[in-house]
Design a protein around this motif. Structure first.
Motif, short mmCIF file in Angstrom:
data_model
loop_
_atom_site.label_atom_id
_atom_site.label_comp_id
_atom_site.label_asym_id
_atom_site.label_seq_id
_atom_site.Cartn_x
_atom_site.Cartn_y
_atom_site.Cartn_z
N ARG A 26 0.81 -1.16 0.05
CA ARG A 26 -0.02 -0.01 -0.05
C ARG A 26 0.85 1.08 -0.05
O ARG A 26 1.78 1.32 0.62
CB ARG A 26 -0.85 0.12 1.18
N SER A 27 0.63 2.19 -0.79
CA SER A 27 1.36 3.32 -1.00
C SER A 27 0.49 4.61 -1.33
O SER A 27 -0.15 4.69 -2.34
CB SER A 27 2.39 3.31 -2.29
N THR A 49 5.92 -4.07 -7.41
CA THR A 49 7.06 -4.41 -7.87
C THR A 49 6.98 -5.78 -8.55
O THR A 49 6.81 -6.79 -7.79
CB THR A 49 8.33 -4.31 -6.74
N SER A 94 1.53 1.38 -17.29
CA SER A 94 2.84 2.29 -17.17
C SER A 94 3.58 1.92 -18.40
O SER A 94 3.62 0.63 -18.71
CB SER A 94 3.20 1.98 -15.84
N THR A 134 8.34 -1.47 -11.68
CA THR A 134 7.22 -1.15 -10.53
C THR A 134 5.95 -0.42 -11.44
O THR A 134 6.38 0.09 -12.65
CB THR A 134 7.81 -0.09 -9.82
N GLY A 145 -3.24 4.29 -2.85
CA GLY A 145 -3.23 3.27 -3.94
C GLY A 145 -2.16 2.01 -3.44
O GLY A 145 -2.00 1.85 -2.47
N TRP A 146 -1.65 1.45 -4.68
CA TRP A 146 -0.92 0.26 -4.49
C TRP A 146 0.26 0.41 -5.17
O TRP A 146 0.27 0.69 -6.41
CB TRP A 146 -1.54 -1.00 -4.90
N GLN A 147 1.65 -0.04 -4.77
CA GLN A 147 2.73 0.06 -5.46
C GLN A 147 3.10 -1.36 -5.80
O GLN A 147 3.19 -2.26 -4.85
CB GLN A 147 3.99 0.65 -4.57
N HIS A 178 2.26 1.79 -10.15
CA HIS A 178 1.33 2.50 -9.37
C HIS A 178 -0.19 2.34 -9.65
O HIS A 178 -0.14 2.50 -10.79
CB HIS A 178 1.62 3.56 -8.65
N ASP A 213 -4.26 3.03 -8.43
CA ASP A 213 -5.02 3.52 -7.47
C ASP A 213 -6.37 2.64 -7.39
O ASP A 213 -6.98 2.80 -6.39
CB ASP A 213 -5.35 4.91 -7.80
#
Length: 128
Positions: free
Chosen positions: A47-48, A55, A83, A98, A51-53, A100, A102
């Motif tokens: 969780r970042s 990898t 991305s 990576t 949202g979510w990160q 990201h 949301d």
């Protein structure tokens, strides 16, 4: 009788040379497939912010470097996040890419798709 034997041998040699030449021309026309050996080893979801990160650990089993250019997160064949990147993973190594997102929901399953610059793709199913 000897003349018939000589003619038969010459015909066999001629046909053999024609077939070998034809096979060589077909082999020259087949393009090199390039790398077909990369995969996603694992995905880390954290969780970042709101949202979510994610990898992804991409393993290159090719003999040459691969370049990851797109990352997609999909659910039921719909893209929920994407991305663009330019991550290079050298031969025999594991690299990180990576993304990201949301729009992911806890408890749901998704598919991460990683695409290289030559159009090859690897998929990995994960749950948030």
């Amino acid at each position: 009788m000897l003349l018939l034997t000589v003619i038969s041998v010459l015909m066999c040699v001629t046909v053999y040379m024609w077939v070998m030449n034809l096979a060589a021309s077909y082999m020259a026309a087949v393009p090199e497939l390039g790398c077909v050996g990369f995969r996603i080893q694992a995905v880390r979801v954290v969780r970042s912010g709101g949202g979510w990160q994610l990898t992804a650990y991409v393993q290159n089993t090719c003999e040459k470097p691969i370049r990851v250019v797109h990352i997609f997160i999909m659910q039921d064949d719909n893209v929920v996040a994407e991305s663009t990147t330019t991550a290079t993973v050298n031969a025999g190594e594991v690299g990180e890419v990576t993304i990201h997102a949301d729009t992911l929901e806890e408890g749901h399953s998704y598919v991460l798709k990683v695409v290289t610059d030559d159009g090859l793709a690897a998929h990995y199913q994960f749950r948030v």
